[in-house]
Each structure stands twice: as C-alpha cells, then as structure tokens.
Scaffold this motif. Structure first.
Motif, mmCIF file in Angstrom:
data_model
loop_
_atom_site.group_PDB
_atom_site.id
_atom_site.type_symbol
_atom_site.label_atom_id
_atom_site.label_comp_id
_atom_site.label_asym_id
_atom_site.label_seq_id
_atom_site.Cartn_x
_atom_site.Cartn_y
_atom_site.Cartn_z
ATOM 1 N N PHE A 132 1.040 -0.872 -0.370
ATOM 2 C CA PHE A 132 -0.367 -0.275 -0.031
ATOM 3 C C PHE A 132 0.910 1.353 0.055
ATOM 4 O O PHE A 132 1.639 1.424 1.021
ATOM 5 N N TYR A 133 0.908 2.086 -1.158
ATOM 6 C CA TYR A 133 1.339 2.804 -1.749
ATOM 7 C C TYR A 133 1.304 4.620 -1.057
ATOM 8 O O TYR A 133 1.047 5.633 -1.734
ATOM 9 N N ASP A 134 1.171 4.550 0.499
ATOM 10 C CA ASP A 134 0.554 5.666 1.563
ATOM 11 C C ASP A 134 2.127 6.683 1.472
ATOM 12 O O ASP A 134 1.122 7.547 2.441
ATOM 13 N N ASP A 135 2.742 6.782 0.915
ATOM 14 C CA ASP A 135 4.080 7.372 1.578
ATOM 15 C C ASP A 135 4.809 7.699 0.167
ATOM 16 O O ASP A 135 5.669 7.319 -0.893
ATOM 17 N N PRO A 136 4.442 9.298 -0.346
ATOM 18 C CA PRO A 136 4.359 9.625 -1.599
ATOM 19 C C PRO A 136 6.797 9.596 -1.823
ATOM 20 O O PRO A 136 7.214 9.954 -2.559
ATOM 21 N N SER A 137 7.103 9.937 -0.579
ATOM 22 C CA SER A 137 8.133 10.681 -0.084
ATOM 23 C C SER A 137 9.250 9.071 -0.623
ATOM 24 O O SER A 137 10.225 9.409 -1.026
ATOM 25 N N LEU A 138 9.136 7.833 -0.381
ATOM 26 C CA LEU A 138 9.399 6.771 -1.301
ATOM 27 C C LEU A 138 9.181 6.829 -2.562
ATOM 28 O O LEU A 138 8.357 6.852 -3.491
ATOM 29 N N ASP A 139 10.989 6.391 -3.114
ATOM 30 C CA ASP A 139 10.944 6.342 -4.289
ATOM 31 C C ASP A 139 10.312 4.580 -4.953
ATOM 32 O O ASP A 139 9.950 4.056 -3.997
ATOM 33 N N VAL A 140 9.559 4.984 -5.918
ATOM 34 C CA VAL A 140 8.241 4.317 -6.617
ATOM 35 C C VAL A 140 9.061 2.858 -6.682
ATOM 36 O O VAL A 140 8.502 1.978 -6.872
ATOM 37 N N ARG A 141 10.362 2.705 -7.076
ATOM 38 C CA ARG A 141 11.168 1.626 -7.728
ATOM 39 C C ARG A 141 11.414 0.743 -6.380
ATOM 40 O O ARG A 141 10.943 -0.163 -5.988
#
Length: 437
Positions: A132-141
């Motif tokens: 669950f991609y809830d952290d926009p600061s985390l690089d997508v890769r």
C-alpha cells in the motif's frame, strides 16, 4: 484516464518499465488515488509449456495480463517483466486493506479455477504481493520492490492467496536470501565441513560407524548452526546441493583414511527428500564410488522416517537400485512420526535409527520403556540392524543395551567431532572406548 498507455513489456496493452514508474509516481504525488502496488507471477508455469505446448503458455501469460491488469477496472497502470513477471498499480479508494486482500483473493480463485479446468495435468497457484503506497516520499522503485518482496515471501505457500508487505514477513525473506548467499559463498570458499559423531558398539567396546553432520564456517572461522541454514536450503530448494557436497566429502574422507592405512568404519549421510527423489542419485553415488574407489559398504544413506514413509512410492526404485549396488539405507528418527509401525516388515531399509525423543522422553516412564523394548525385539526379529540415537546418561545406556540394542549414538559417548579429531581419537591406536563423556 487511460490504463493501456503503450504497447510495452511483453504483452499488448501493458506499459514499459519507465512509463509504468512515471505513471505511478504521478498518481502518488498528486494524491489522485490511494494506490496499492501488485507483484504477481504463477507457479509451475514451465509445466504448461512442457505438457501443453508453448502456444498455450503464451496464452496463459496474456490471459494473466488481461484478467489482472488490462481489463481490470481498478488497474491504473501495469508492466510486464521478462515473460512471466507482472507489476501493477490498483486504485484502493474507499477500500480497507482487508477489502483489497479479499478482492485479490477472489480474483485468484476465479483464475486458478479456470486454469485447473483448462490444464488438469498442472497445478497452478497465483502468487501476489501487495504494497500500500501511502508514502509519497518513497521512491517508486523501492515501493515496487516491497510488493515483490511480499510476493517472494509466499513462495511455496499455496495456502496464502496474497501477502501484504510488512517488515516482519519480508525481513524473514531477506534473512533467507542472506543465508542462501552465504551458503553459496561458503561452498565456493570451501567452508562447508563434515563433522563425525561415532556410533559405538557396546558389546565390542569400539566404534562401529559414524554419522556425517554438516557444519558451515564463517570467514572468521565461527561455526554456523545447521538449524540456521538447513531449513533455509530446504525452503529455497538448494538442499540438494548440500547433499551432494556432503556425499562427496564423505567419500573423500573414507579415501583419505584408506590412503593412511586406516580401515574405516561405515559413515552415514543424511539425504533430503528432494535429492532422494531425483533421477540421478544412483548415478551420482556410482560416480563418486568410481572417483574415490570406495566400497559401497563404507557409505550409508539416511532419510527421515516421516519422509521415507510419505514419499516411499517416489523413492522405491532408487532405494532398491542403491541397495542392489551394496549401499545400505538407514531410516532416521524412527518413531518420530509413528507412521511406519504398520509397515515395519516391508520397509526397504537395512538399518533403523531410533529417534532421540525415545531416550529423552519414553525411557523416563514404565510404559515408554515397554514400548521401546517391544520395538527393539520386533525389529531384530525381522532382521534390521539397530542404532539408538540421543543417549546421554549411563541409565539410558544400560536400559537400551539391556533391551538388546548394541549400537549407540549420543552425547554419552561423544559429540560430533571435526574429521581430523575423529581420526585422532578413534583411529589412532586402539579403537576401544574407555570412558563415556
């Protein structure tokens, strides 16, 4: 909003790597949707190619792309990696994590049912990892990698429809990968060693055999417990490589003893189910025998009782072929599963090793002692050789010997020793055993 961004990856309608990453990054940065990333592949795919042909295999892969991504209303972007790996981004607006998991699980059930009807000869299971991609600061890769780690953590677990990334389940996977890599390096750097634990004949007061046990050393020379790496090798499918190494080292050890003028005792080696059911075990044994010029009576093969009984149909041919060549078969941990009692007379083996739990538990009660006594008498009656493993006290030793079991393996006599120490202790001078330890 278009999901079929470009014709890329390997499948019509799926995006290439960079396009996929950029689209996911755009969605997350603009907070356009709540995003869950998927990593997906399928078990036993190569058997579809083998049994049904490459065209059918191609169709299955395109069906996955269509069902999970291209024609899926929740899918925002998708990407095919190589031939049989998929990545996707679903929108999870107004859905709980549990809702998403159940949604994916339901899709898996539908797709797997369809595959089982189309390809009844091949069992198929869809592996899905979610993040669950809830952290926009985390690089997508890195976010995609987390979904992939969650997927990999379920490999071999057909009871798990999909796995959500968490530090716990993925740390275990990473630890497995680290240990697997360390094992590979240890093999390359000759840090896999055999230790030998003696089997003592009480009536002859001498060493009658030994069991080869694996030890792995770190580069600093510290020993790594087999309990840390053997289960990992079983889980990752690398256990067969360890079996081959142990067999080679055992044959080599026996050759070295003979070259030194020593008459060695038989040494048994534990073999995994994976290796025992492989087609070339007999050829490998005969190749080692020819390489080291060792009589087959000097190397025995051990397999756990539970595996022996459960997989006997798959192993029977190779067991009979090995015994025909003079190699003895040991049933290890006899009594641990209680599954073989009704098959005692028909077990195609030569030696029965009592499970150490008998010494640790059953010898402590009157009923337990009577069971052990009866088993020893029955097994001797049908002409099995016996070894009692795990004996640690004089009382246990005296009891087991009084029941008719002569060959003992356990800490009462000795712990597993490095090969050179075993030679110095049991092959230099008299082989008589003067003291228990």
């Amino acid at each position: 909003m278009r999901r079929e961004i470009v014709m890329g990856g390997c499948y019509l309608g799926m995006a290439g790597h960079d396009v996929f990453n950029n689209r996911v990054r755009e969605i997350v940065n603009t907070n356009e949707h709540r995003v869950v990333l998927l990593a997906l592949d399928i078990s036993n795919f190569k058997y579809i190619n083998d049994f049904y042909g490459m065209d059918e295999g191609d169709k299955v892969m395109q069906d996955i792309a269509d069902f999970y991504f291209i024609n899926e209303p929740l899918c925002l972007a998708s990407h095919g990696i190589g031939f049989d790996q998929f990545r996707g981004a679903y929108k999870a607006d107004n859905m709980t994590d549990e809702d998403v998991v159940e949604y994916i699980a339901r899709k898996n059930r539908i797709f797997e049912k369809e595959l089982s009807e189309r390809y009844p000869l091949v069992y198929q299971h869809v592996y899905v990892g979610l993040y669950f991609y809830d952290d926009p600061s985390l690089d997508v890769r890195m976010a995609v990698d987390r979904a992939n780690l969650a997927k990999k953590s379920t490999k071999g677990r057909f009871d798990i429809p999909c796995c959500v990334y968490s530090a716990d389940n993925c740390n275990e996977y990473l630890e497995h990968m680290d240990m697997s890599n360390e094992f590979v390096r240890a093999c390359e750097e000759e840090r896999i060693e055999i230790f030998l634990q003696p089997k003592i004949s009480v009536s002859h007061n001498c060493v009658a055999g030994a069991e080869a046990l694996v030890r792995m050393k770190t580069r600093a020379g510290e020993l790594v417990s087999p309990a840390r790496f053997v289960p990992v090798l079983e889980h990752t499918g690398m256990i067969g490589k360890l079996d081959d190494i142990m067999l080679d080292k055992t044959f080599a050890f026996q050759r070295q003893c003979i070259d030194k003028g020593i008459k060695p005792v038989p040494v048994s080696v534990n073999i995994s189910r994976q290796r025992f059911t492989s087609e070339d075990l007999l050829k490998y044994m005969l190749r080692l025998q020819d390489k080291y010029q060792i009589d087959s009576s000097l190397v025995e093969l051990e397999i756990l009782e539970t595996i022996f009984i459960d997989a006997l149909d798959a192993m029977i041919d190779v067991i009979n072929a090995l015994r025909a060549k003079g190699f003895k078969i040991n049933v290890d941990d006899f009594g641990s599963g209680y599954s073989s009692l009704n098959q005692i007379a028909n077990i195609p083996a030569d030696i029965i090793k009592f499970d150490r739990v008998f010494a640790n538990r059953s010898l402590k009660s009157n009923k337990g002692r009577q069971v052990i006594k009866s088993l020893i008498e029955m097994l001797k009656m049908v002409e099995y050789e016996l070894v009692f493993e795990g004996v640690e006290t004089k009382e246990e030793l005296d009891t087991v010997v009084s029941y008719g079991c002569d060959v003992i393996q356990g800490f009462y006599f000795d712990r597993p020793l490095p090969a050179n120490e075993f030679v110095n202790k049991y092959y230099t001078g008299s082989r008589e055993i003067t003291n228990g330890t």
